[in-house]
Design a protein around this motif. Structure first.
Motif, PDB file in Angstrom:
ATOM      1  N   PHE A  44     -31.509 -25.036  35.123  1.00  0.00           N
ATOM      2  CA  PHE A  44     -32.547 -26.030  35.417  1.00  0.00           C
ATOM      3  C   PHE A  44     -33.759 -25.803  34.517  1.00  0.00           C
ATOM      4  N   MET A  45     -34.304 -26.888  33.994  1.00  0.00           N
ATOM      5  CA  MET A  45     -35.369 -26.804  32.997  1.00  0.00           C
ATOM      6  C   MET A  45     -36.737 -27.234  33.542  1.00  0.00           C
ATOM      7  N   ASP A  46     -36.870 -27.360  34.854  1.00  0.00           N
ATOM      8  CA  ASP A  46     -38.122 -27.866  35.428  1.00  0.00           C
ATOM      9  C   ASP A  46     -39.329 -27.004  35.076  1.00  0.00           C
ATOM     10  N   THR A  47     -39.119 -25.696  34.941  1.00  0.00           N
ATOM     11  CA  THR A  47     -40.233 -24.798  34.632  1.00  0.00           C
ATOM     12  C   THR A  47     -40.314 -24.487  33.144  1.00  0.00           C
ATOM     13  N   HIS A  48     -39.753 -25.345  32.333  1.00  0.00           N
ATOM     14  CA  HIS A  48     -39.791 -25.205  30.883  1.00  0.00           C
ATOM     15  C   HIS A  48     -40.723 -26.282  30.331  1.00  0.00           C
ATOM     16  N   ILE A  49     -41.487 -25.959  29.271  1.00  0.00           N
ATOM     17  CA  ILE A  49     -42.351 -26.987  28.659  1.00  0.00           C
ATOM     18  C   ILE A  49     -41.488 -28.151  28.220  1.00  0.00           C
ATOM     19  N   ARG A  50     -41.759 -29.426  28.590  1.00  0.00           N
ATOM     20  CA  ARG A  50     -42.928 -29.721  29.395  1.00  0.00           C
ATOM     21  C   ARG A  50     -42.572 -29.654  30.869  1.00  0.00           C
ATOM     22  N   TYR A  51     -43.392 -29.031  31.691  1.00  0.00           N
ATOM     23  CA  TYR A  51     -43.061 -28.758  33.082  1.00  0.00           C
ATOM     24  C   TYR A  51     -42.897 -30.042  33.894  1.00  0.00           C
ATOM     25  N   ASP A 130     -34.020 -16.676  32.135  1.00  0.00           N
ATOM     26  CA  ASP A 130     -33.882 -15.964  30.860  1.00  0.00           C
ATOM     27  C   ASP A 130     -35.229 -15.504  30.321  1.00  0.00           C
ATOM     28  N   HIS A 131     -36.313 -16.051  30.834  1.00  0.00           N
ATOM     29  CA  HIS A 131     -37.648 -15.628  30.383  1.00  0.00           C
ATOM     30  C   HIS A 131     -38.704 -16.221  31.310  1.00  0.00           C
ATOM     31  N   GLY A 132     -39.915 -15.678  31.222  1.00  0.00           N
ATOM     32  CA  GLY A 132     -41.064 -16.290  31.872  1.00  0.00           C
ATOM     33  C   GLY A 132     -41.843 -17.096  30.851  1.00  0.00           C
ATOM     34  N   ASP A 133     -43.052 -17.493  31.210  1.00  0.00           N
ATOM     35  CA  ASP A 133     -43.856 -18.318  30.308  1.00  0.00           C
ATOM     36  C   ASP A 133     -45.310 -17.871  30.314  1.00  0.00           C
ATOM     37  N   GLY A 134     -45.896 -17.844  29.119  1.00  0.00           N
ATOM     38  CA  GLY A 134     -47.329 -17.610  29.015  1.00  0.00           C
ATOM     39  C   GLY A 134     -48.080 -18.880  29.340  1.00  0.00           C
ATOM     40  N   LEU A 135     -49.204 -18.724  30.021  1.00  0.00           N
ATOM     41  CA  LEU A 135     -49.981 -19.892  30.460  1.00  0.00           C
ATOM     42  C   LEU A 135     -51.377 -19.901  29.854  1.00  0.00           C
ATOM     43  N   GLY A 136     -51.570 -19.178  28.756  1.00  0.00           N
ATOM     44  CA  GLY A 136     -52.852 -19.202  28.065  1.00  0.00           C
ATOM     45  C   GLY A 136     -53.732 -17.997  28.290  1.00  0.00           C
ATOM     46  N   SER A 137     -53.292 -17.051  29.109  1.00  0.00           N
ATOM     47  CA  SER A 137     -54.133 -15.898  29.421  1.00  0.00           C
ATOM     48  C   SER A 137     -54.416 -15.047  28.194  1.00  0.00           C
ATOM     49  N   HIS A 138     -53.503 -14.961  27.265  1.00  0.00           N
ATOM     50  CA  HIS A 138     -53.672 -14.153  26.051  1.00  0.00           C
ATOM     51  C   HIS A 138     -53.745 -15.043  24.821  1.00  0.00           C
ATOM     52  N   ILE A 145     -42.705 -15.742  21.177  1.00  0.00           N
ATOM     53  CA  ILE A 145     -43.513 -15.162  20.108  1.00  0.00           C
ATOM     54  C   ILE A 145     -44.285 -13.921  20.549  1.00  0.00           C
ATOM     55  N   SER A 146     -44.160 -13.523  21.802  1.00  0.00           N
ATOM     56  CA  SER A 146     -44.875 -12.339  22.263  1.00  0.00           C
ATOM     57  C   SER A 146     -44.123 -11.712  23.429  1.00  0.00           C
ATOM     58  N   VAL A 147     -44.546 -10.517  23.814  1.00  0.00           N
ATOM     59  CA  VAL A 147     -43.813  -9.761  24.834  1.00  0.00           C
ATOM     60  C   VAL A 147     -44.751  -9.292  25.952  1.00  0.00           C
ATOM     61  N   TRP A 148     -45.639 -10.176  26.378  1.00  0.00           N
ATOM     62  CA  TRP A 148     -46.486  -9.870  27.527  1.00  0.00           C
ATOM     63  C   TRP A 148     -45.621  -9.885  28.800  1.00  0.00           C
ATOM     64  N   GLU A 149     -46.189  -9.308  29.849  1.00  0.00           N
ATOM     65  CA  GLU A 149     -45.468  -9.207  31.116  1.00  0.00           C
ATOM     66  C   GLU A 149     -44.995 -10.572  31.613  1.00  0.00           C
ATOM     67  N   GLU A 150     -45.820 -11.595  31.421  1.00  0.00           N
ATOM     68  CA  GLU A 150     -45.446 -12.912  31.955  1.00  0.00           C
ATOM     69  C   GLU A 150     -44.231 -13.517  31.258  1.00  0.00           C
ATOM     70  N   GLN A 151     -43.921 -13.046  30.042  1.00  0.00           N
ATOM     71  CA  GLN A 151     -42.696 -13.521  29.394  1.00  0.00           C
ATOM     72  C   GLN A 151     -41.470 -12.682  29.766  1.00  0.00           C
ATOM     73  N   LEU A 152     -41.690 -11.394  30.038  1.00  0.00           N
ATOM     74  CA  LEU A 152     -40.561 -10.483  30.240  1.00  0.00           C
ATOM     75  C   LEU A 152     -40.147 -10.329  31.697  1.00  0.00           C
ATOM     76  N   ALA A 153     -41.074 -10.412  32.621  1.00  0.00           N
ATOM     77  CA  ALA A 153     -40.745 -10.224  34.032  1.00  0.00           C
ATOM     78  C   ALA A 153     -40.223 -11.540  34.611  1.00  0.00           C
ATOM     79  N   VAL A 154     -39.007 -11.508  35.152  1.00  0.00           N
ATOM     80  CA  VAL A 154     -38.396 -12.730  35.680  1.00  0.00           C
ATOM     81  C   VAL A 154     -37.951 -12.501  37.119  1.00  0.00           C
ATOM     82  N   SER A 175     -32.466  -4.553  34.732  1.00  0.00           N
ATOM     83  CA  SER A 175     -32.308  -5.448  33.600  1.00  0.00           C
ATOM     84  C   SER A 175     -31.201  -6.448  33.889  1.00  0.00           C
ATOM     85  N   LEU A 176     -31.349  -7.656  33.346  1.00  0.00           N
ATOM     86  CA  LEU A 176     -30.301  -8.659  33.484  1.00  0.00           C
ATOM     87  C   LEU A 176     -29.019  -8.238  32.780  1.00  0.00           C
ATOM     88  N   VAL A 177     -29.105  -7.201  31.932  1.00  0.00           N
ATOM     89  CA  VAL A 177     -27.896  -6.659  31.296  1.00  0.00           C
ATOM     90  C   VAL A 177     -26.897  -6.211  32.364  1.00  0.00           C
TER      91      VAL A 177
END
Length: 233
Positions: A44-51, A130-138, A145-154, A175-177
């Motif tokens: 499901f892509m509801d939480t993918h840009i564009r939300y 498969d990933h989280g999303d950055g929302l502008g905090s950084h 393009i980056s590895v902040w917690e919001e992208q890696l923690a799912v 890990s999802l592995v």
């Protein structure tokens, strides 16, 4: 690869999940009638840009449209070519929350369908991403393009076929592995050779880490990547 059937739902984000849900009863009922085993992967892509914030946007405080509506706008933020204002960040978060809330409805409908067809307690259900999303905090937006917690923690939620077993929260990182071997072990299918040495999610011996997690991102299709390379060497 390896799927009997693969379907891609085209069109705008609003309504895509509903199209998937509309097909599910037929797929499940055909399998039940054939007394066969079924593996479903629903993306499901509801939480993918564009939300997909149309239904719950106002409820979560979204004023008008979310500030980022496509990939090019997302990359401009991360490349430092567009600055997110505090209002932009607030609206971006509201849009994301609204999309997650809509996905809650979708997941509820899936569970209700599994219940109605009397296979919920024979089904291993896993919810993850498969990933989280950055929302502008950084000063970055989206992912890749980056590895902040919001992208890696799912999120990772597992409902075992045995409904009588109580739930528990696992606090140690996993890990999802470890997901593929966990699925095979749980439903009693022999692992292929490539997974025989891989730790399962519930392996008490330690975290299922099977790689060094060094990642490299390179994409020359976007002009903004020149600036991104400078910002994130």
């Amino acid at each position: 690869q390896g799927f009997v059937e693969n379907t891609v739902v085209e069109g705008p984000i609003e309504g895509k999940s509903e199209q998937i849900l509309a097909r599910l009863p037929t797929v499940i009922n055909e399998t039940v009638r054939a007394e066969d085993r079924l593996f479903l992967f629903l993306n499901f892509m509801d939480t993918h840009i564009r939300y997909n914030d149309a239904k719950y946007g106002r409820e979560f405080g979204l004023h008008g449209q979310a500030p980022i509506r496509n990939a090019e706008q997302k990359w401009k933020v991360s490349a430092g070519k567009h600055t997110m204002t505090p209002d932009d960040i607030r609206d971006r978060g509201a849009a994301y929350d609204a999309a997650v809330r809509h996905l809650d409805d979708v997941i509820r409908d899936i569970f209700e369908l599994l219940q109605e067809t009397n296979i919920l307690d024979q089904t291993l259900v896993i919810l993850t991403s498969d990933h989280g999303d950055g929302l502008g905090s950084h000063q970055e937006m989206g992912h890749s393009i980056s590895v902040w917690e919001e992208q890696l923690a799912v999120p990772l939620l597992v409902r075992l076929p045995d409904a009588g077993r109580g739930g528990e929260e696992v606090t140690r990182p996993v890990s999802l592995v470890g997901l593929a071997p966990f699925i095979l072990d749980t439903i009693g299918i022999d692992r292929p050779v490539t997974l025989r040495g891989v730790a399962s999610l519930d392996d008490p011996s330690g975290d299922p880490v099977c790689a060094d997690y060094q990642s490299y991102f390179f994409d020359t299709r976007r002009q903004t990547n020149v600036r991104i390379a400078e910002l994130y060497p």
